[in-house]
Design a protein around this motif. Structure first.
Motif, PDB file in Angstrom:
ATOM      1  N   MET A   1     -32.839  68.604 -38.400  1.00 54.04           N
ATOM      2  CA  MET A   1     -33.444  67.666 -37.462  1.00 54.04           C
ATOM      3  C   MET A   1     -34.016  68.423 -36.307  1.00 54.04           C
ATOM      4  O   MET A   1     -33.544  69.501 -35.969  1.00 54.04           O
ATOM      5  CB  MET A   1     -32.354  66.694 -36.942  1.00 54.04           C
ATOM      6  N   GLY A   2     -35.031  67.871 -35.676  1.00 52.93           N
ATOM      7  CA  GLY A   2     -35.577  68.501 -34.468  1.00 52.93           C
ATOM      8  C   GLY A   2     -36.320  69.785 -34.799  1.00 52.93           C
ATOM      9  O   GLY A   2     -36.802  70.006 -35.905  1.00 52.93           O
ATOM     10  N   LEU A   3     -36.390  70.666 -33.795  1.00 52.73           N
ATOM     11  CA  LEU A   3     -37.178  71.894 -33.948  1.00 52.73           C
ATOM     12  C   LEU A   3     -36.368  72.996 -34.608  1.00 52.73           C
ATOM     13  O   LEU A   3     -36.883  73.824 -35.333  1.00 52.73           O
ATOM     14  CB  LEU A   3     -37.629  72.390 -32.567  1.00 52.73           C
ATOM     15  N   ASN A   4     -35.042  73.084 -34.306  1.00 54.61           N
ATOM     16  CA  ASN A   4     -34.196  74.186 -34.775  1.00 54.61           C
ATOM     17  C   ASN A   4     -32.749  73.708 -34.689  1.00 54.61           C
ATOM     18  O   ASN A   4     -32.498  72.603 -34.183  1.00 54.61           O
ATOM     19  CB  ASN A   4     -34.427  75.431 -33.900  1.00 54.61           C
ATOM     20  N   PRO A   5     -31.796  74.504 -35.168  1.00 52.59           N
ATOM     21  CA  PRO A   5     -30.392  74.038 -35.136  1.00 52.59           C
ATOM     22  C   PRO A   5     -29.907  73.661 -33.753  1.00 52.59           C
ATOM     23  O   PRO A   5     -29.137  72.717 -33.577  1.00 52.59           O
ATOM     24  CB  PRO A   5     -29.621  75.232 -35.682  1.00 52.59           C
ATOM     25  N   ARG A   6     -30.380  74.369 -32.725  1.00 55.32           N
ATOM     26  CA  ARG A   6     -29.949  74.046 -31.369  1.00 55.32           C
ATOM     27  C   ARG A   6     -30.451  72.675 -30.955  1.00 55.32           C
ATOM     28  O   ARG A   6     -29.728  71.874 -30.361  1.00 55.32           O
ATOM     29  CB  ARG A   6     -30.501  75.097 -30.418  1.00 55.32           C
ATOM     30  N   SER A   7     -31.729  72.416 -31.324  1.00 59.07           N
ATOM     31  CA  SER A   7     -32.311  71.123 -30.974  1.00 59.07           C
ATOM     32  C   SER A   7     -31.599  69.998 -31.719  1.00 59.07           C
ATOM     33  O   SER A   7     -31.413  68.902 -31.185  1.00 59.07           O
ATOM     34  CB  SER A   7     -33.805  71.157 -31.306  1.00 59.07           C
TER      35      SER A   7
END
Lengths: 165, 285
Positions: free
Chosen positions: A18-24
């Motif tokens: 989800m989102g841009l990357n794992p952090r996001s």
């Protein structure tokens, strides 16, 4: 970037991208989880609700350990971005689910979003919330003939038992 | 000469006849006289094997012994049937009853004797420091490293291989990391182990000694970027080989959210207790 087959095959992967990357992804789930703890019933897309469901239940498991536990406090302060919800988690949600061991949340599908994307929507809630139920409980009408006869039968049986003993 | 032999034959034949007669007479005599003990000559007494000696080691009470469960017993987080793991555990215990596989950790010094058809004496012995323990179940492996004649040698042994004849722990200790692959890029003095090293006595109670040594590295480039936080290495002296700017640059690959990601947690404490009890019971049978 090393283009491995691992990037193309996702056998057994449990976490959605989800989102841009794992952090996001973690940040997004954190925001949704904070909203869930504040309002106890929220409406999001189906995929996000499904991901948050796991984290919501694990958060309650950590909260059950008590606020003296260091790890539990660290987890709660990380996952809840609004810090006034941390005492709510430990003092309201944890005692509510003391008797249960799993299944603290309920998810139900909603009609698709009316925007152009027609995204699948779902409502996610913690059980025991103060709102009216998602699936209304149908109460049987006591004034029908059969129900009145059954009620009379039950009362007679209770009288007989009381007379015997 | 021939005449004497013939005579000898007749003599031995007659002797045998007399002996047989005597024996027959004895038998008749014995049945008539000693009827009270009929099984004395007819059947030999039934062989009762002596009971196995029960060895009770009173020097170390059971409770104080260190509880160690070999890491290959703990099943990984998978979608396989638990029956597979229980069957594997049975086979592992069967092998352990034949070969004594001692308790060891990454960082301990081991000596392994293995059957080798091409070696003189059919066995070869290798001494080294354990740098990695991998695999689960019967395929568990451990890698021993040593430097022989200025050549670094690493051998990966399968714990449950039938070729292994003996595993001795020469020195039992732990290190700051679970994986000592960085010894490949460290100075050779940290990987050399004397092949004729004598075993060092270690106690079966209390904590395993942790060797908090911090290893000096050869100049970069290394086989892997050991300074990056995904390896999480505690046992290297980074201050001698890297500048603070390089250390800060390495921290760019840090994932601080992974510590809080509940999906990545695998809590094995309950599983470990059950499997430890099961293994202990099976081994004591």
């Amino acid at each position: 970037m090393r283009l491995t087959l691992q990037m193309l095959i996702s056998h057994g992967r449990v976490a959605r991208r989800m989102g841009l990357n794992p952090r996001s992804r973690i940040d997004m789930l954190r925001n949704i989880l904070t909203g869930l703890v504040r309002h106890e019933r929220i409406e999001t897309t189906l995929a996000r609700a499904d991901e948050v469901r796991f984290y919501a239940e694990k958060l309650v498991d950590y909260a059950k350990k008590g606020d003296t536990d260091e790890k539990a406090m660290k987890m709660a302060s990380f996952w809840l971005t609004e810090k006034d919800l941390v005492p709510k988690l430990f003092k309201v949600l944890a005692p509510r689910f003391e008797t249960q061991s799993n299944g603290y949340t309920r998810m139900a599908r909603l009609p698709n979003r009316q925007n152009l994307d027609r995204a699948k929507m779902a409502v996610l809630e913690y059980k025991g919330n103060p709102y009216p139920a998602l699936y209304p409980v149908k109460k049987e009408n006591e004034l029908t003939l059969i129900n009145q006869l059954l009620k009379g039968y039950r009362e007679d049986r209770a009288q007989q038992l009381a007379a015997k003993s | 000469m021939a005449a004497c032999v013939k005579g000898l034959d007749k003599f031995t034949f007659s002797l045998r006849l007399i002996r047989n007669l005597q024996l027959q007479n004895e038998r008749y005599l014995s049945t008539s006289l000693c009827r009270s003990a009929p099984e004395s000559n007819a059947d030999p007494p039934r062989f009762i094997p002596p009971s196995k000696p029960v060895i009770i080691d009173k020097t170390q009470p059971e409770a104080s012994k260190r509880k160690f469960l070999s890491p290959e017993f703990i099943p990984p987080r998978q979608r396989t049937d638990p029956v597979k793991f229980s069957m594997e555990r049975k086979d592992m215990i069967r092998r352990r009853k034949v070969l004594d596989i001692p308790e060891f950790y990454v960082g301990s010094i081991l000596a392994v004797t293995m059957a080798d058809p091409n070696a003189s004496g059919k066995v070869n012995r290798f001494v080294g420091i354990c740098i990695q323990r991998g695999g689960k179940g019967l395929g568990a492996t451990f890698v021993l490293r040593n430097i022989i004649n200025n050549q670094g040698v690493e051998i990966c042994y399968e714990v449950y291989s039938p070729r292994i004849q003996k595993i001795e722990v020469l020195k039992l200790e732990k290190r700051l990391d679970d994986n000592l692959m960085y010894l490949r890029d460290a100075l050779p003095e940290y990987s050399t182990v004397d092949p004729d090293m004598k075993p060092v006595n270690y106690s079966h109670t209390g904590e395993v000694p942790v060797n908090k040594i911090k290893v000096r590295m050869r100049p970069k480039p290394w086989s892997k970027r050991w300074e990056r936080p995904n390896f999480d290495i505690q046992g290297i002296r980074f201050d001698l080989c890297l500048t603070p700017e390089q250390m800060a640059h390495a921290q760019k690959w840090a994932k601080p959210w992974e510590e809080y990601d509940m999906l990545k947690e695998y809590d094995t404490s309950q599983l470990e207790k059950e499997i430890f009890l099961e293994v202990q019971q099976e081994m004591n049978k």
